[in-house]
Design a protein around this motif. Structure first.
Motif, PDB file in Angstrom:
ATOM      1  N   ALA A  29      -5.003 -15.263  14.948  1.00 10.77           N
ATOM      2  CA  ALA A  29      -4.192 -16.337  14.375  1.00 10.77           C
ATOM      3  C   ALA A  29      -4.932 -16.846  13.144  1.00 10.77           C
ATOM      4  O   ALA A  29      -6.078 -17.259  13.285  1.00 10.77           O
ATOM      5  CB  ALA A  29      -3.981 -17.473  15.386  1.00 10.77           C
ATOM      6  N   PRO A  30      -4.343 -16.780  11.966  1.00 12.30           N
ATOM      7  CA  PRO A  30      -3.037 -16.183  11.678  1.00 12.30           C
ATOM      8  C   PRO A  30      -2.998 -14.683  12.017  1.00 12.30           C
ATOM      9  O   PRO A  30      -4.031 -14.034  12.011  1.00 12.30           O
ATOM     10  CB  PRO A  30      -2.901 -16.382  10.161  1.00 12.30           C
ATOM     11  CG  PRO A  30      -3.878 -17.457   9.802  1.00 12.30           C
ATOM     12  CD  PRO A  30      -4.991 -17.323  10.769  1.00 12.30           C
ATOM     13  N   ALA A  31      -1.800 -14.214  12.324  1.00 11.21           N
ATOM     14  CA  ALA A  31      -1.614 -12.797  12.621  1.00 11.21           C
ATOM     15  C   ALA A  31      -1.799 -11.977  11.355  1.00 11.21           C
ATOM     16  O   ALA A  31      -1.676 -12.500  10.241  1.00 11.21           O
ATOM     17  CB  ALA A  31      -0.221 -12.569  13.187  1.00 11.21           C
ATOM     18  N   ASN A  32      -2.093 -10.701  11.526  1.00 14.82           N
ATOM     19  CA  ASN A  32      -2.223  -9.819  10.369  1.00 14.82           C
ATOM     20  C   ASN A  32      -0.919  -9.802   9.581  1.00 14.82           C
ATOM     21  O   ASN A  32       0.157  -9.661  10.152  1.00 14.82           O
ATOM     22  CB  ASN A  32      -2.566  -8.402  10.841  1.00 14.82           C
ATOM     23  CG  ASN A  32      -2.870  -7.474   9.684  1.00 14.82           C
ATOM     24  OD1 ASN A  32      -3.379  -7.910   8.649  1.00 14.82           O
ATOM     25  ND2 ASN A  32      -2.559  -6.211   9.849  1.00 14.82           N
ATOM     26  N   GLN A  38       2.010 -23.250   5.078  1.00 13.72           N
ATOM     27  CA  GLN A  38       0.893 -24.151   4.788  1.00 13.72           C
ATOM     28  C   GLN A  38      -0.393 -23.640   5.404  1.00 13.72           C
ATOM     29  O   GLN A  38      -0.373 -22.711   6.202  1.00 13.72           O
ATOM     30  CB  GLN A  38       1.216 -25.567   5.267  1.00 13.72           C
ATOM     31  CG  GLN A  38       1.758 -25.632   6.670  1.00 13.72           C
ATOM     32  CD  GLN A  38       2.420 -26.975   6.939  1.00 13.72           C
ATOM     33  OE1 GLN A  38       2.030 -27.985   6.370  1.00 13.72           O
ATOM     34  NE2 GLN A  38       3.419 -26.981   7.790  1.00 13.72           N
ATOM     35  N   SER A  39      -1.471 -24.281   5.001  1.00 16.44           N
ATOM     36  CA  SER A  39      -2.789 -23.848   5.438  1.00 16.44           C
ATOM     37  C   SER A  39      -2.896 -23.856   6.967  1.00 16.44           C
ATOM     38  O   SER A  39      -2.521 -24.832   7.610  1.00 16.44           O
ATOM     39  CB  SER A  39      -3.836 -24.798   4.840  1.00 16.44           C
ATOM     40  OG  SER A  39      -5.125 -24.429   5.276  1.00 16.44           O
ATOM     41  N   PRO A  40      -3.389 -22.778   7.564  1.00 13.94           N
ATOM     42  CA  PRO A  40      -3.549 -22.754   9.026  1.00 13.94           C
ATOM     43  C   PRO A  40      -4.679 -23.695   9.440  1.00 13.94           C
ATOM     44  O   PRO A  40      -5.641 -23.877   8.703  1.00 13.94           O
ATOM     45  CB  PRO A  40      -3.925 -21.296   9.321  1.00 13.94           C
ATOM     46  CG  PRO A  40      -4.538 -20.796   8.057  1.00 13.94           C
ATOM     47  CD  PRO A  40      -3.871 -21.540   6.937  1.00 13.94           C
ATOM     48  N   GLU A  41      -4.536 -24.310  10.604  1.00  9.11           N
ATOM     49  CA  GLU A  41      -5.560 -25.258  11.044  1.00  9.11           C
ATOM     50  C   GLU A  41      -6.783 -24.559  11.600  1.00  9.11           C
ATOM     51  O   GLU A  41      -7.871 -25.097  11.571  1.00  9.11           O
ATOM     52  CB  GLU A  41      -4.980 -26.211  12.102  1.00  9.11           C
ATOM     53  CG  GLU A  41      -4.059 -27.232  11.453  1.00  9.11           C
ATOM     54  CD  GLU A  41      -3.450 -28.187  12.449  1.00  9.11           C
ATOM     55  OE1 GLU A  41      -3.842 -28.151  13.628  1.00  9.11           O
ATOM     56  OE2 GLU A  41      -2.579 -28.960  12.021  1.00  9.11           O
ATOM     57  N   THR A 109     -10.390  -5.721  10.027  1.00  5.05           N
ATOM     58  CA  THR A 109      -9.954  -6.559   8.913  1.00  5.05           C
ATOM     59  C   THR A 109      -8.497  -6.933   9.118  1.00  5.05           C
ATOM     60  O   THR A 109      -7.713  -6.122   9.598  1.00  5.05           O
ATOM     61  CB  THR A 109     -10.059  -5.760   7.586  1.00  5.05           C
ATOM     62  OG1 THR A 109     -11.412  -5.360   7.415  1.00  5.05           O
ATOM     63  CG2 THR A 109      -9.643  -6.600   6.394  1.00  5.05           C
ATOM     64  N   PHE A 110      -8.166  -8.154   8.794  1.00  4.48           N
ATOM     65  CA  PHE A 110      -6.745  -8.504   8.735  1.00  4.48           C
ATOM     66  C   PHE A 110      -6.554  -9.488   7.600  1.00  4.48           C
ATOM     67  O   PHE A 110      -7.506 -10.088   7.106  1.00  4.48           O
ATOM     68  CB  PHE A 110      -6.212  -9.052  10.073  1.00  4.48           C
ATOM     69  CG  PHE A 110      -6.877 -10.311  10.563  1.00  4.48           C
ATOM     70  CD1 PHE A 110      -8.010 -10.245  11.347  1.00  4.48           C
ATOM     71  CD2 PHE A 110      -6.344 -11.558  10.250  1.00  4.48           C
ATOM     72  CE1 PHE A 110      -8.612 -11.402  11.817  1.00  4.48           C
ATOM     73  CE2 PHE A 110      -6.932 -12.722  10.720  1.00  4.48           C
ATOM     74  CZ  PHE A 110      -8.089 -12.645  11.499  1.00  4.48           C
ATOM     75  N   ASN A 111      -5.328  -9.600   7.143  1.00  2.00           N
ATOM     76  CA  ASN A 111      -5.085 -10.520   6.035  1.00  2.00           C
ATOM     77  C   ASN A 111      -3.827 -11.332   6.270  1.00  2.00           C
ATOM     78  O   ASN A 111      -2.973 -10.991   7.085  1.00  2.00           O
ATOM     79  CB  ASN A 111      -5.044  -9.757   4.704  1.00  2.00           C
ATOM     80  CG  ASN A 111      -4.046  -8.638   4.722  1.00  2.00           C
ATOM     81  OD1 ASN A 111      -2.846  -8.886   4.832  1.00  2.00           O
ATOM     82  ND2 ASN A 111      -4.517  -7.415   4.661  1.00  2.00           N
TER      83      ASN A 111
END
Ligand SMILES: [Cu+2]
Length: 136
Positions: A29-32, A38-41, A109-111
């Motif tokens: 989280a966030p998922a790939n 908005q910005s993830p907490e 890696t994820f983005n």
């Protein structure tokens, strides 16, 4: 016939072992390839088994590291999370290095991206990969 049964039993045992020995990242989280409004907490990683996280680096589109409260794990765990600072719009890449119980080293890696709809449309053109996790 007995021989073949023995071979089959041996093979299934071997497959079961190798499957359990290889831990993988099951969820983030966030998922790939997530596109966030908005910005993830927080940043969270969930693995299929217990690992020690050696390193997690989050970089922005300019390849600059984002400073968050990551610390290498002292105890093996399956799930990790850290609060994130407010991220400005753009694409982010998370790279992680984890060690399994047997010392087996894993990397991944994820983005994800943070932005409004205009930025997302730009990203859609840039991203060659699927956009399946984007919903409005
Ligand atoms: Cu959008």
């Amino acid at each position: 016939m007995k021989f073949f049964n023995t071979v089959a039993a041996f093979l299934s045992l071997t497959l079961a072992f190798s499957a359990s020995a290889h831990i993988s990242l099951t969820e983030s989280a966030p998922a790939n390839e997530a596109m966030l409004m908005q910005s993830p907490e927080q940043l969270s990683l969930t693995f299929s088994g217990e690992v020690r996280l050696a390193k997690v680096v989050l970089t922005d589109a300019d390849n600059q590291p984002v400073d968050f409260s990551f610390k290498p794990s002292s105890k093996p765990n399956m799930a990790f999370s850290w609060p994130l600072p407010t991220l400005s719009k753009g694409k982010y890449t998370a790279k992680w290095i984890a060690l399994g119980g047997d010392g087996h080293k894993m990397t991944g890696t994820f983005n994800f991206m943070v932005g409004d709809h205009g930025a997302h449309d730009e990203m859609k053109k840039e991203m060659s990969s699927s956009h399946s996790q984007h919903s409005h």
